[in-house]
Write a protein that holds these residues in place. Structure first.
Motif, PDB file in Angstrom:
ATOM      1  N   GLY A  48       0.850  -1.145   0.222  1.00 48.41           N
ATOM      2  CA  GLY A  48      -0.064  -0.230   0.029  1.00 48.41           C
ATOM      3  C   GLY A  48       0.787   1.181   0.005  1.00 48.41           C
ATOM      4  O   GLY A  48       0.235   2.343   0.396  1.00 48.41           O
ATOM      5  N   LEU A  49       2.224   1.068  -0.322  1.00 49.79           N
ATOM      6  CA  LEU A  49       2.738   2.635  -0.680  1.00 49.79           C
ATOM      7  C   LEU A  49       2.155   3.489  -1.427  1.00 49.79           C
ATOM      8  O   LEU A  49       1.726   2.982  -2.528  1.00 49.79           O
ATOM      9  CB  LEU A  49       4.331   2.231  -1.138  1.00 49.79           C
ATOM     10  CG  LEU A  49       5.230   3.440  -1.354  1.00 49.79           C
ATOM     11  CD1 LEU A  49       5.525   3.995   0.009  1.00 49.79           C
ATOM     12  CD2 LEU A  49       6.432   2.881  -2.119  1.00 49.79           C
ATOM     13  N   GLY A  50       2.122   4.513  -0.979  1.00 50.09           N
ATOM     14  CA  GLY A  50       1.313   5.660  -1.920  1.00 50.09           C
ATOM     15  C   GLY A  50      -0.023   5.881  -1.315  1.00 50.09           C
ATOM     16  O   GLY A  50      -0.630   6.903  -1.597  1.00 50.09           O
ATOM     17  N   ALA A  51      -0.582   4.917  -0.625  1.00 54.67           N
ATOM     18  CA  ALA A  51      -2.017   5.216  -0.164  1.00 54.67           C
ATOM     19  C   ALA A  51      -1.996   5.910   1.350  1.00 54.67           C
ATOM     20  O   ALA A  51      -3.091   6.225   1.781  1.00 54.67           O
ATOM     21  CB  ALA A  51      -2.756   3.980   0.226  1.00 54.67           C
ATOM     22  N   GLY A  52      -0.976   6.183   2.062  1.00 55.38           N
ATOM     23  CA  GLY A  52      -0.991   6.762   3.118  1.00 55.38           C
ATOM     24  C   GLY A  52      -1.331   5.954   4.512  1.00 55.38           C
ATOM     25  O   GLY A  52      -1.665   4.705   4.147  1.00 55.38           O
ATOM     26  N   ASP A  53      -1.619   6.420   5.788  1.00 52.72           N
ATOM     27  CA  ASP A  53      -1.926   5.643   6.740  1.00 52.72           C
ATOM     28  C   ASP A  53      -1.277   4.581   6.926  1.00 52.72           C
ATOM     29  O   ASP A  53      -1.566   3.391   7.293  1.00 52.72           O
ATOM     30  CB  ASP A  53      -3.705   5.446   6.488  1.00 52.72           C
ATOM     31  CG  ASP A  53      -4.298   4.750   7.803  1.00 52.72           C
ATOM     32  OD1 ASP A  53      -3.715   5.036   8.921  1.00 52.72           O
ATOM     33  OD2 ASP A  53      -5.293   4.018   7.630  1.00 52.72           O
ATOM     34  N   TYR A  54      -0.032   4.934   7.041  1.00 55.92           N
ATOM     35  CA  TYR A  54       1.043   3.755   7.192  1.00 55.92           C
ATOM     36  C   TYR A  54       1.149   3.328   8.912  1.00 55.92           C
ATOM     37  O   TYR A  54       1.125   3.957   9.684  1.00 55.92           O
ATOM     38  CB  TYR A  54       2.239   4.164   6.919  1.00 55.92           C
ATOM     39  CG  TYR A  54       2.293   4.769   5.391  1.00 55.92           C
ATOM     40  CD1 TYR A  54       2.169   3.542   4.530  1.00 55.92           C
ATOM     41  CD2 TYR A  54       2.871   5.910   5.029  1.00 55.92           C
ATOM     42  CE1 TYR A  54       2.240   4.054   3.048  1.00 55.92           C
ATOM     43  CE2 TYR A  54       2.872   6.267   3.828  1.00 55.92           C
ATOM     44  CZ  TYR A  54       2.435   5.159   2.876  1.00 55.92           C
ATOM     45  OH  TYR A  54       2.488   5.956   1.510  1.00 55.92           O
ATOM     46  N   PRO A 252       0.077   3.345  -6.348  1.00 53.65           N
ATOM     47  CA  PRO A 252      -1.404   3.798  -6.355  1.00 53.65           C
ATOM     48  C   PRO A 252      -1.621   4.487  -5.130  1.00 53.65           C
ATOM     49  O   PRO A 252      -1.253   4.133  -4.056  1.00 53.65           O
ATOM     50  CB  PRO A 252      -2.288   2.125  -6.012  1.00 53.65           C
ATOM     51  CG  PRO A 252      -1.193   1.307  -6.836  1.00 53.65           C
ATOM     52  CD  PRO A 252       0.236   1.799  -6.538  1.00 53.65           C
ATOM     53  N   THR A 253      -2.762   5.310  -5.472  1.00 53.91           N
ATOM     54  CA  THR A 253      -3.274   6.259  -4.257  1.00 53.91           C
ATOM     55  C   THR A 253      -4.146   5.243  -3.372  1.00 53.91           C
ATOM     56  O   THR A 253      -4.441   4.348  -3.732  1.00 53.91           O
ATOM     57  CB  THR A 253      -3.885   7.525  -4.860  1.00 53.91           C
ATOM     58  OG1 THR A 253      -4.839   6.896  -5.596  1.00 53.91           O
ATOM     59  CG2 THR A 253      -2.759   8.337  -5.472  1.00 53.91           C
ATOM     60  N   ALA A 254      -4.604   6.070  -2.454  1.00 53.59           N
ATOM     61  CA  ALA A 254      -5.852   5.265  -1.970  1.00 53.59           C
ATOM     62  C   ALA A 254      -7.010   4.810  -2.417  1.00 53.59           C
ATOM     63  O   ALA A 254      -7.519   3.791  -2.714  1.00 53.59           O
ATOM     64  CB  ALA A 254      -6.363   5.901  -0.416  1.00 53.59           C
ATOM     65  N   PRO A 255      -7.341   5.873  -3.292  1.00 54.23           N
ATOM     66  CA  PRO A 255      -8.457   5.225  -4.366  1.00 54.23           C
ATOM     67  C   PRO A 255      -7.971   4.238  -5.141  1.00 54.23           C
ATOM     68  O   PRO A 255      -8.819   3.247  -5.638  1.00 54.23           O
ATOM     69  CB  PRO A 255      -8.969   6.489  -5.088  1.00 54.23           C
ATOM     70  CG  PRO A 255      -8.356   7.684  -4.238  1.00 54.23           C
ATOM     71  CD  PRO A 255      -7.127   7.125  -3.572  1.00 54.23           C
ATOM     72  N   GLY A 256      -6.746   4.229  -5.802  1.00 56.39           N
ATOM     73  CA  GLY A 256      -6.175   3.162  -6.559  1.00 56.39           C
ATOM     74  C   GLY A 256      -6.359   1.745  -5.948  1.00 56.39           C
ATOM     75  O   GLY A 256      -6.740   0.767  -6.532  1.00 56.39           O
ATOM     76  N   GLN A 257      -6.089   1.984  -4.498  1.00 61.76           N
ATOM     77  CA  GLN A 257      -6.202   0.408  -3.696  1.00 61.76           C
ATOM     78  C   GLN A 257      -7.531  -0.003  -3.500  1.00 61.76           C
ATOM     79  O   GLN A 257      -8.084  -0.995  -3.983  1.00 61.76           O
ATOM     80  CB  GLN A 257      -5.433   0.598  -2.283  1.00 61.76           C
ATOM     81  CG  GLN A 257      -4.215   0.866  -2.358  1.00 61.76           C
ATOM     82  CD  GLN A 257      -3.306  -0.195  -2.664  1.00 61.76           C
ATOM     83  OE1 GLN A 257      -3.939  -1.468  -2.332  1.00 61.76           O
ATOM     84  NE2 GLN A 257      -2.059  -0.148  -3.079  1.00 61.76           N
ATOM     85  N   ALA A 258      -8.500   0.969  -3.089  1.00 61.63           N
ATOM     86  CA  ALA A 258      -9.941   0.840  -2.872  1.00 61.63           C
ATOM     87  C   ALA A 258     -10.724   0.449  -4.111  1.00 61.63           C
ATOM     88  O   ALA A 258     -11.740  -0.408  -4.202  1.00 61.63           O
ATOM     89  CB  ALA A 258     -10.485   1.733  -2.186  1.00 61.63           C
ATOM     90  N   LEU A 259     -10.636   1.344  -5.228  1.00 69.52           N
ATOM     91  CA  LEU A 259     -11.455   1.491  -6.307  1.00 69.52           C
ATOM     92  C   LEU A 259     -10.856   0.780  -7.527  1.00 69.52           C
ATOM     93  O   LEU A 259     -11.441   0.223  -8.497  1.00 69.52           O
ATOM     94  CB  LEU A 259     -11.759   2.688  -6.949  1.00 69.52           C
ATOM     95  CG  LEU A 259     -12.406   3.650  -5.743  1.00 69.52           C
ATOM     96  CD1 LEU A 259     -12.564   5.048  -6.379  1.00 69.52           C
ATOM     97  CD2 LEU A 259     -13.649   3.077  -5.301  1.00 69.52           C
TER      98      LEU A 259
END
Length: 269
Positions: A48-54, A252-259
């Motif tokens: 999840g690098l790039g999605a934050g909330d590490y 990927p950003t957080a939306p890239g991970q989730a969507l």
């Protein structure tokens, strides 16, 4: 597949922090244990690098509470859940350092791996800083590396996963295209270089898909899910060159991970 239904955590963040299973083990030949129901292996795209909330793991793995494995485990109320994926991991790193949580009771394994083996970081650095000619050369070198050695490395890793988790449904997720051609970017790579990078992703994904199928694993292609959300699109789900968080570039950003990643995993799991 049958999922463990006991809900030990009620949110993605709680699941990732309170239910995280430390999984640094090795690929050796130790006797099989029960193991967590779901084990997430792989590189920075799975971490999840790039999605934050590490998560405060005490490592530089950059595991995110917004990564698709955490989101999937939370949505499906899977516990225990082992989140072993780590930033910068190559196939050898997964083989030597991430398989310890696998066991006879593991029912789902997911992973992305191979990009670092192909030289992803060097390719994107050459393309971002070196101009079109150096970019095309770097992509060609990466494709040659994929053809020369990645298949054998994946075979060793996939065989070890199956040995340690004989009953698991194994999902190998691919990588998205980096760029939307003729997109909104006014600076940066030219479309010739952007197309070469995307073609390199296609070459890598094709090899990963072939080796996954040879081992009876499911290959999950995320390129269609990210279509229209690449770098240079009007709504990108990937970081471009990110300053000062340079390490998050091209992830990927957080939306890239989730969507992007999460719905693709849902469809095949």
């Amino acid at each position: 597949m049958r999922h463990t239904r006991t809900a030990l955590c009620s949110s993605a963040l709680l699941l990732a922090t309170a239910c995280l299973v430390a999984a640094p083990g090795t690929a050796g030949t130790a006797p099989l244990t029960a193991g967590p129901g779901y084990v997430a292996l792989g590189d920075s795209y799975s971490a999840g690098l790039g999605a934050g909330d590490y998560l405060p793991t005490g490592t530089n793995c950059k595991r995110s509470g917004r990564a698709y494995p955490v989101l999937w485990a939370s949505a499906h109320k899977v516990a225990p859940f082992a989140f072993a994926a780590c930033n910068h991991a190559r196939t050898g790193d997964v083989l030597s350092g991430q398989l310890g949580a696998l066991g006879a009771g593991t029912r789902l394994v997911t992973l992305t791996v191979g990009g670092m083996d192909a030289g992803f970081t060097g390719v994107m650095t050459s393309c971002a800083l070196g101009g079109t000619s150096r970019c095309l050369s770097a992509v060609a070198d990466a494709r040659a590396t994929v053809d020369r050695s990645l298949g054998a490395r994946l075979d060793r890793l996939y065989s070890a996963i199956r040995d340690r988790a004989p009953a698991a449904h194994v999902v190998v997720l691919g990588y998205p295209h980096m760029y939307q051609l003729r997109g909104t970017c006014e600076i940066g790579l030219q479309d010739t270089a952007r197309a070469a990078v995307n073609d390199g992703v296609d070459h890598l994904d094709a090899l990963i898909a072939r080796r996954a199928a040879a081992h009876g694993f499911t290959f999950a292609d995320v390129r269609a899910a990210f279509a229209g959300h690449e770098i240079c699109s009007s709504s990108p789900w990937l970081h471009s060159v990110d300053i000062p968080a340079v390490t998050e570039s091209y992830h990927p950003t957080a939306p890239g991970q989730a969507l992007g990643y999460l719905p693709v995993l849902d469809r095949v799991s």
